[in-house]
Scaffold this active site. Structure first.
Site, PDB file in Angstrom:
ATOM      1  CG  ASP A  15     -29.132 -13.349 -12.193  1.00 37.72           C
ATOM      2  OD1 ASP A  15     -29.211 -14.156 -11.552  1.00 37.72           O
ATOM      3  OD2 ASP A  15     -29.947 -13.064 -13.257  1.00 37.72           O
ATOM      4  CB  ILE A  16     -26.251 -16.367  -8.513  1.00 33.64           C
ATOM      5  CG1 ILE A  16     -25.739 -17.794  -8.280  1.00 33.64           C
ATOM      6  CG2 ILE A  16     -27.619 -16.209  -7.766  1.00 33.64           C
ATOM      7  CD1 ILE A  16     -25.142 -17.638  -6.902  1.00 33.64           C
ATOM      8  CG  ASP A  39     -34.562 -14.590  -0.636  1.00 34.25           C
ATOM      9  OD1 ASP A  39     -34.985 -15.754  -1.345  1.00 34.25           O
ATOM     10  OD2 ASP A  39     -34.986 -14.151   0.203  1.00 34.25           O
ATOM     11  CB  THR A 129     -21.228  -8.773   0.196  1.00 35.23           C
ATOM     12  OG1 THR A 129     -21.710  -9.402  -1.012  1.00 35.23           O
ATOM     13  CG2 THR A 129     -20.366  -9.552   1.670  1.00 35.23           C
TER      14      THR A 129
HETATM   15  P1  ADP Z   1     -27.318  -9.909   1.998  1.00 29.33           P
HETATM   16  O1  ADP Z   1     -29.042  -9.898   2.198  1.00 29.33           O
HETATM   17  O2  ADP Z   1     -27.124 -11.741   2.393  1.00 29.33           O
HETATM   18  O3  ADP Z   1     -26.760  -9.108   1.777  1.00 29.33           O
HETATM   19  P2  ADP Z   1     -28.302  -9.702  -0.442  1.00 29.33           P
HETATM   20  O4  ADP Z   1     -28.787 -10.539  -2.091  1.00 29.33           O
HETATM   21  O5  ADP Z   1     -28.680  -8.340  -0.387  1.00 29.33           O
HETATM   22  O6  ADP Z   1     -27.704 -10.304   0.173  1.00 29.33           O
HETATM   23  O7  ADP Z   1     -26.194  -9.797  -1.537  1.00 29.33           O
HETATM   24  C1  ADP Z   1     -25.759 -10.154  -1.200  1.00 29.33           C
HETATM   25  C2  ADP Z   1     -25.178 -10.506  -2.359  1.00 29.33           C
HETATM   26  O8  ADP Z   1     -25.061 -10.863  -3.720  1.00 29.33           O
HETATM   27  C3  ADP Z   1     -24.636  -8.489  -2.995  1.00 29.33           C
HETATM   28  O9  ADP Z   1     -23.004  -8.538  -3.539  1.00 29.33           O
HETATM   29  C4  ADP Z   1     -24.934  -9.102  -3.896  1.00 29.33           C
HETATM   30  O10 ADP Z   1     -24.802  -7.904  -5.106  1.00 29.33           O
HETATM   31  C5  ADP Z   1     -25.154 -10.567  -4.962  1.00 29.33           C
HETATM   32  N1  ADP Z   1     -26.168 -10.000  -5.709  1.00 29.33           N
HETATM   33  C6  ADP Z   1     -27.574  -9.653  -6.105  1.00 29.33           C
HETATM   34  N2  ADP Z   1     -28.064  -9.968  -6.430  1.00 29.33           N
HETATM   35  C7  ADP Z   1     -27.711 -11.360  -7.797  1.00 29.33           C
HETATM   36  C8  ADP Z   1     -27.282 -12.372  -8.791  1.00 29.33           C
HETATM   37  N3  ADP Z   1     -28.704 -12.311  -8.848  1.00 29.33           N
HETATM   38  N4  ADP Z   1     -27.017 -12.707  -8.800  1.00 29.33           N
HETATM   39  C9  ADP Z   1     -25.493 -13.131  -8.244  1.00 29.33           C
HETATM   40  N5  ADP Z   1     -25.776 -12.527  -7.140  1.00 29.33           N
HETATM   41  C10 ADP Z   1     -26.264 -10.768  -6.695  1.00 29.33           C
END
Ligand code: ADP
Length: 184
Positions: A15-16, A39, A129
């Site tokens: 989790d970022i 987001d 993605t």
């Molecule tokens: P976008 O609308 O740009 O596609 P998303 O948030 O739907 O953005 O997804 C971008 C990437 O981030 C996806 O690969 C998703 O699995 C990943 N992701 C979602 N939540 C988290 C998180 N809390 N930490 C890291 N990566 C995440």
């Protein structure tokens, strides 16, 4: 975790919002007012101050929304990092509407803003993605090449971490990039 480019580019899964870095990049949408995926996770973890700063940016700099490929900076509220860099990736429409170029710009403008702000440790999610549907392997190559070129020419950010939400996504990134060109 994988580690290359003399340690300046790393991958990790998780989790970022939990990462202890100077700045985290948000895969935002043009409204800057929050959404799903990473987001939503960033706004939940960081609290209402981030949204207040985003509203201010909308009011004064981008009344029509942040265009895809651009990036802006806010503080990170309650998150462990100091800053959030909000960028908007492209929605994938089959690859014929400049999606590749816009994704490269989202990475490039985020890196430029990080360098200008003096950020040493920066973390990216896999922009576009998720909900935006960009094919993960094509996105991997664009992310990798844009970051490597920036690191070759700039001393900041000192370290970039690519954060994947699953080990499978991390492995798929690593298999997509050309590991023969790893040295900066
Ligand atoms: P976008 O609308 O740009 O596609 P998303 O948030 O739907 O953005 O997804 C971008 C990437 O981030 C996806 O690969 C998703 O699995 C990943 N992701 C979602 N939540 C988290 C998180 N809390 N930490 C890291 N990566 C995440």
């Amino acid at each position: 975790m994988d580690n290359f480019c003399s340690g300046r580019l790393k991958t990790v899964f998780g989790d970022i919002t939990c990462l202890e870095v100077d700045a985290v990049v948000n895969a935002a949408n043009s409204s800057l007012l929050g959404g799903g995926g990473v987001d939503g996770a960033i706004h939940r973890a960081g609290g209402p101050n981030i949204l207040a700063e985003c509203r201010d940016i909308r009011a004064h700099r981008y009344p029509d929304g942040l265009p895809p490929g651009k990036a802006v900076l806010t503080t990170a509220g309650d998150m462990p990092s100091d800053y959030i860099i909000h960028t908007v990736g492209p929605i994938w429409h089959g690859g014929k509407t400049n999606e590749r170029e816009v994704l490269a710009s989202a990475y490039q403008n985020s890196l430029n803003l990080a360098s200008e702000t003096g950020i040493k440790k920066l973390a990216f999610p896999a922009i576009s993605t998720g909900i935006y549907g960009f094919p993960k392997k094509i996105a991997a190559t664009i992310a990798y090449e844009t970051i490597i070129e920036h690191l070759k020419k700039n001393s900041l950010p000192r370290e970039v971490t690519l954060v994947f939400f699953s080990e499978h996504d991390e492995q798929s990134f690593l298999s997509a990039v050309d590991k023969s060109r790893l040295s900066v």
